[in-house]
Design an enzyme around this catalytic site. Structure first.
Site, PDB file in Angstrom:
ATOM      1  N   SER A   1       2.978   1.289   8.223  1.00  0.00           N
ATOM      2  CA  SER A   1       4.422   0.979   7.917  1.00  0.00           C
ATOM      3  C   SER A   1       4.929   2.300   7.163  1.00  0.00           C
ATOM      4  CB  SER A   1       4.550  -0.067   7.052  1.00  0.00           C
ATOM      5  OG  SER A   1       3.747   0.178   5.658  1.00  0.00           O
TER       6      SER A   1
ATOM      7  N   CYS B   1      11.030   1.685  -1.895  1.00  0.00           N
ATOM      8  CA  CYS B   1      11.329   1.599  -0.270  1.00  0.00           C
ATOM      9  C   CYS B   1      10.823   0.105   0.337  1.00  0.00           C
ATOM     10  CB  CYS B   1      10.857   2.715   0.327  1.00  0.00           C
ATOM     11  SG  CYS B   1      11.608   4.460  -0.087  1.00  0.00           S
TER      12      CYS B   1
ATOM     13  N   CYS C   1       9.605 -16.821   0.000  1.00  0.00           N
ATOM     14  CA  CYS C   1      10.232 -15.765   0.283  1.00  0.00           C
ATOM     15  C   CYS C   1       9.552 -14.510   0.881  1.00  0.00           C
ATOM     16  CB  CYS C   1      11.113 -15.370  -1.204  1.00  0.00           C
ATOM     17  SG  CYS C   1       9.764 -14.818  -2.286  1.00  0.00           S
TER      18      CYS C   1
END
Lengths: 459, 117
Positions: free
Chosen positions: A116, A237, A413
């Site tokens: 990622s 981020c 979530c």
């Protein structure tokens, strides 16, 4: 699939330890096997620097600029630059500074490369996933330019090691991702008399500022930000998202500022500090802001008479707790254990066919990426906005007007923080029976990682 | 600075100032996801004093900010730590911070400091 991944993992781990061993042994020798095409680096003797014929050619295109010239190139070769963080900012900054011929380039980071990272951390690679970022970075940089002396620091920057490490450098690039470490870098750089090129980025925006430049003249991080932001307002981020080229641009701009400082050309207005804002989607993407000067009352760079002045001693003996100063890391804990279920327990609910409501509170963009079957999406922001309303309970109830009230509710979530808060709100609003509202621990990410329901994307 | 005209007899709303209010670094999310706003505001406060940045901030909270999370913008009646205020692209500290008297046509930029990297 599983076995080939395992095998690859094994090979990579072996490679990491080989490389780390090599690094520890002789840090000025190329790691990669393609040594033949490059001459060995020059030996830099004290006070005297020479360029090899290969270097004249290599740096020719920048040396012919009047801003650089042979003097600038020599300054670059004599300079010692520390890059803190080998991530989205540090990668491009390191590549350009290595390419430009900085003499000593130190890189400090304690993370490993993840896939990622690769959309923005351009000097790492798919084949080096799992490797220490510093090792991966040096591998790339040596191949790019074998001349600089690369110094790997595979450790976090801490109050214990920062003074010792920064003593070896003339310039530091703050390429980190949290205010706590930004304050630490600042305080140590001020004590050491080292300028800081600081940048940051989030989503589609970036910020750049040169601090403590020249040392003792320009403002420091604390002059501009004397008080840290509330911990809950700090977004990273991983959480907020980041457009790769935005953070890349900021890292490239750090390299430009570093080169300007090292080559001392053109001479800036002494002590005049500007901050550059970049907004990729703004009407005018670049903006230059005129910032305040150094503050006499600053606890870091201000007058030494101040009692609370930060010193080498106050950092080294651990009196400065940077994490606490910045409010620590926020982890939500608003439900007790009985009000939460693990992803495995939720999978059992699904398997058993119990009628229930799955409420997904991620935003629409994230919900669009992947979602569990049959889930209802109501973004967290809608619940948060209601917290300040007198009519909170009524408004929450109206969102579930059409839902049966006699079945259990599971809230999910991305990471398991927002879902707890919403579960708490649902309970307090009395929309469903209090003992039948649960939060799913660890959220979608844990759902994907645990593999309870087979393959599921983790993002 | 710009000369004030005679105050009109009937009070505070007679001479509005036009301002460009801008948000950056994520703050725009608190203001209808819009980075730039043109607003009009009375040039004088309730007791006929010229309006300053402190007045503007309260005005924005009450009139422009639809988001209920006021504490992401203002904490204890001050701009929260981590937000820079720029008056015509200059740090507000160079201009007197909250005491700066608003001029017609000013651009006031609020920047939330970023930490990612």
């Amino acid at each position: 699939m599983e076995t080939s991944l395992e095998a690859e993992n094994k090979v990579l781990k072996k490679r990491i330890s080989e490389l780390e061993a090599q690094l520890a042994g002789h840090s000025d020798r190329p790691l990669v096997t393609s040594q033949k095409s490059h001459p060995p680096p020059n030996i830099v003797s004290k006070g005297e620097v020479k360029l090899s014929l290969e270097e004249y050619k290599r740096y020719g295109r920048q040396m012919i600029l009047p801003e650089i010239g042979i003097e600038g190139q020599m300054s670059l070769k004599q300079s010692r630059v520390l890059i803190v963080g080998a991530g989205g900012l540090g990668c491009p900054a390191a590549a350009y500074l290595a390419g430009a011929g900085v003499g000593t380039l130190g890189i400090i980071d304690h993370d490993t490369v993840e896939n990622s990272n690769l959309h923005r951390q351009i000097i790492h690679s798919t084949s080096r996933v799992g490797m220490m970022k510093v090792v991966s970075a040096v591998t790339y940089l040596r191949d790019l330019n074998p001349h600089p002396n690369y110094v790997p620091h595979i450790e976090p920057l801490t109050t214990e090691n920062s003074l010792r490490i920064m003593a070896e450098y003339d310039l530091v690039l703050d390429c980190t991702d949290h205010p706590a470490i930004r304050y630490l870098i600042n305080d140590v750089a001020v004590i050491m008399g080292v300028p800081i090129v600081s940048a940051s980025a989030l989503r589609t925006d970036g910020q750049l500022v040169v601090l403590n430049n020249p040392p003792g003249v320009g403002p420091c991080y604390r002059c501009i930000w004397p008080r840290p932001p509330p911990a809950e307002s700090v977004v990273g981020c991983g959480e907020g998202g980041i457009l790769g080229p935005v953070v890349g641009l900021m890292g490239v701009m750090q390299a430009i500022e570093a080169i300007k400082i090292i080559t001392k050309n053109p001479v800036r207005d002494i002590g005049r500090t500007e901050m550059t804002l970049f907004a990729a989607y703004g009407a005018s993407p670049f903006r230059s802001l005129k910032m305040r000067g150094r503050k006499e009352g600053c606890v870091s760079c201000g007058s030494p008479e101040r009692a609370e002045k930060i010193t080498r001693e106050s950092i080294e003996d651990g009196r400065m707790d940077y994490v606490a100063f910045c409010g620590g890391r926020v982890g939500v804990q608003v439900l007790h254990e009985g009000e939460r279920v693990s992803v495995a327990e939720y999978q059992e609910v699904v398997d058993s066919g119990v009628d229930h409501l799955l409420l997904d509170v991620r935003d629409e963009t994230q919900f669009g990426i992947c979602q569990l079957a049959g889930s209802l999406n109501i973004p967290y922001a809608e619940f948060e906005a209601l917290k300040y309303e007198d009519s909170e309970a009524e408004e929450i109830k109206s969102k579930f007007r059409d839902q049966p009230k006699d079945r259990p509710v599971y809230v999910i979530c991305r990471l398991g923080n927002d879902s707890q808060i919403v579960a708490r709100q649902l309970k307090e609003a009395g929309v469903f029976p209090d003992d039948r509202v649960f939060d799913i621990k660890g959220g979608i990410v844990e759902w994907a990682r645990s593999g309870v329901a087979g393959e599921f994307p983790e993002y | 600075m710009g000369e004030q005209q005679d105050p009109s007899p009937n009070g505070i709303y007679s001479k509005p100032v036009s301002l460009n209010i801008e948000f950056s670094g994520g703050l725009e999310m608190l203001f209808s996801n819009q980075r730039s706003h043109h607003i009009q505001m009375p040039a004088k406060g309730p007791s006929k004093q010229p309006v300053n940045i402190g007045f503007l901030v309260r005005h924005l909270c009450e009139n422009l900010m639809k988001d209920k999370r006021k504490d992401l913008f203002v904490l204890e009646d001050r701009i929260r730590p981590g937000i820079l205020v720029l008056i015509n692209d200059a740090d507000w500290e160079l201009e007197g911070e909250e005491e700066y008297l608003i001029q017609d046509g000013d651009t006031i930029l609020f920047v939330s400091t970023l930490h990612g990297g």
